[in-house]
Design an enzyme around this catalytic site. Structure first.
Site, PDB file in Angstrom:
ATOM      1  N   TYR A  17     -11.539  35.644 -13.331  1.00  0.00           N
ATOM      2  CA  TYR A  17     -12.979  35.822 -13.140  1.00  0.00           C
ATOM      3  C   TYR A  17     -13.739  35.329 -14.375  1.00  0.00           C
ATOM      4  CZ  TYR A  17     -17.535  37.976 -12.688  1.00  0.00           C
ATOM      5  OH  TYR A  17     -18.892  38.174 -12.648  1.00  0.00           O
ATOM      6  N   GLU A  39     -21.997  43.708  -8.287  1.00  0.00           N
ATOM      7  CA  GLU A  39     -22.616  44.332  -9.458  1.00  0.00           C
ATOM      8  C   GLU A  39     -23.161  45.716  -9.106  1.00  0.00           C
ATOM      9  OE1 GLU A  39     -22.274  43.426 -12.443  1.00  0.00           O
ATOM     10  OE2 GLU A  39     -21.782  41.302 -12.310  1.00  0.00           O
ATOM     11  N   TRP A  47     -15.449  47.326 -13.977  1.00  0.00           N
ATOM     12  CA  TRP A  47     -15.450  46.026 -13.312  1.00  0.00           C
ATOM     13  C   TRP A  47     -14.073  45.739 -12.738  1.00  0.00           C
ATOM     14  CZ3 TRP A  47     -18.679  43.352 -10.864  1.00  0.00           C
ATOM     15  CH2 TRP A  47     -18.484  41.999 -10.592  1.00  0.00           C
TER      16      TRP A  47
END
Length: 179
Positions: A17, A39, A47
């Site tokens: 990512y 998000e 995350w």
């Protein structure tokens, strides 16, 4: 290097990512919508949790096709609340459906989500937050900052010494074009 740049090195989830997506511009409204949804779902969590659930989110939300998610009704809400593969938070699910509908409206007014972002760029973060809060749900300062940094509208995704910084910069993120 930034903490994320350092922690992502060779990490099985963060590494790909960080190296290929974080800070790189997105040109497709469905991809921008996906990033917004991810998000929002990260709020209060790590995350890493979101990255691990990303495939399940894609399946649950019809590959983040804005048109399809905007049409969700009570049956889809209930299905999502029962889906153990995603983050089953009623407020986040409601925000996702609402925000898909906002993006449909942005198509009418601006030609799309990306065009709307481009029409308002550049803005300082505080102004971005106010703008997002007027239109979208579940978009506080951290979510807006991460969304815009991760999609290249705000700088800071990578430290200049990070190898991904040069790749992201070569992709011409909006923040770099307004310097």
């Amino acid at each position: 290097m930034s903490d994320y740049c350092l922690s992502a090195i060779d990490h099985p989830w963060h590494g790909p990512y960080h190296d290929r997506e974080y800070g790189f511009p997105l040109n497709d409204d469905d991809a921008l919508f996906e990033r917004l949804v991810l998000e929002i779902n990260q709020a209060g969590l790590s995350w890493l949790t979101v990255l691990k659930k990303r495939a399940a989110f894609r399946a649950a939300f019809d590959d983040f096709q804005v048109d399809r998610v905007a049409a969700y009704g009570d049956a889809e809400r209930q299905r999502l609340l029962g889906d153990a593969g995603i983050i089953r938070n009623r407020l986040k699910i409601e925000a996702t459906i609402h925000n898909a509908r906002v993006i449909l409206a942005l198509r009418e007014s601006h030609g799309g989500f990306k065009a709307w972002l481009d029409a308002h760029h550049p803005l300082p973060l505080a102004d971005w937050v106010k703008l997002f809060k007027r239109h979208f749900r579940f978009t506080g300062p951290e979510i807006v900052n991460e969304l815009l940094m991760s999609t290249g509208y705000l700088p800071g995704a990578h430290h200049p010494d990070c190898p991904a910084y040069a790749k992201a910069l070569a992709a011409e993120p909006p923040w770099a074009l307004t310097r």
